[in-house]
Design an enzyme around this catalytic site. Sequence first.
Site, PDB file in Angstrom:
ATOM      1  N   GLY A  55       0.969  -1.139  -0.038  1.00  0.00           N
ATOM      2  CA  GLY A  55       0.006  -0.027   0.018  1.00  0.00           C
ATOM      3  C   GLY A  55       0.869   1.405   0.115  1.00  0.00           C
ATOM      4  N   GLU A  56       1.879   1.092   0.907  1.00  0.00           N
ATOM      5  CA  GLU A  56       2.664   2.391   0.838  1.00  0.00           C
ATOM      6  C   GLU A  56       3.354   2.680  -0.276  1.00  0.00           C
ATOM      7  OE1 GLU A  56       2.376  -0.344   2.851  1.00  0.00           O
ATOM      8  OE2 GLU A  56       1.946   0.892   4.715  1.00  0.00           O
TER       9      GLU A  56
END
EC number: 2.4.99.12
Length: 392
Positions: A55-56
Amino acid sequence: MLLWLYSAVLLGLLPFFPVVKFAARKRGNVTLLSRFSTSFPEGEEKILLHVSSVGEATSVKPLVRALKGKVAITVFTDYGLGRVKKLYPETPSRLLPVDIYPVVKSFLKKTKPKKILIYETEIWPSLLKAAKEQGIPVYFVSGKISDRSFKNYKRLRKFLKPLVDKAVFLARTEKDAERAKEVGFGRVFTVGDLKLDVPKPENLAELHIEGERKVLIWGSTHPGEEELAFKVHKKLKEHFPSILTVIAPRHVGRAKELSPPGKTAFRSKTKRISKNVDFYIVDTIGELASLYRYADVCIIGGSFVPGIGGHNPVEAVLWKKPVIMGKFCNDFRDVAELLQIPTAKKEELPELLKNLLSNETIYNKFCEDTFSSYLKQRGVTERILESIGERG
């Protein structure tokens, strides 16, 4: 002394870490040895950007683009590394070495990064100590400190303060900034959430919808949410007989597992939706962000079931569309609040959508309020670049 104790404990726990199993057991091309490797020639003299996982890796896209050619990326998980290599094939990347002092000290000496940027807040004590000793500036960008982390960090303040007192904390919110000061960060500034700087897609996916229809797009759905979309469609069809529901599963491979209760078309087969199609399944990769522009309402997946945390709503807001998220949007709750995006329980969704689609005044105000809030908040990348001395 505490740092060496921490390193010894970490070393003892390594065999039990699911991402670094012993006995050369692999996940992708990752083995334990890669965690102890300190070579990274492609990253020498660059800005080192560290992200946690999948996600990051996506969220830092605006920053990676702005620092193109100047940045190298480290990632904590092998899945995250795979995502980084796919998103930024021209940017050097590798796994972050295990946070044992001699290892990261050697890594930084060989790599010689100009600066270290840590996305959000992963505090690696050995990395911070080695960077401080070698005079490498450290910045926590779009920094956040959750309730749980804050409690833990406060207990360890005496240990952490000497490691972070020279680091710069570029906070998402004023709340995060205040917490960073309490933890011991010496220089703290509020710049905003990098997730707000998601760019519009460069390539626009085309879609042709026959007739005048209300269109709901469910983006990045997970198991349990498609069934909710089916139920919502059935209830709304009583008020909007020609309603079209578009579903884009987060993991495209799941598309063939779905069984919508009505005539269905698939994106991989057609870009034209006839009047008699009730459900359109997006079983292609990389098109959702631009397909949002065809929606009357965008519903963000990963937020109606626990354990996911939601997905970035800004991709839909960019098109000045009303957006709704579920109550389990933990990873994007701050973004939802900033942009005045409502969060709904499953049972509330049909009525909320009915009222929104039935009342033009409410609908237009919804779009204007969310989009104007977004315009006030954007520009986070520029503020980060200015703070780290890389603007222009």
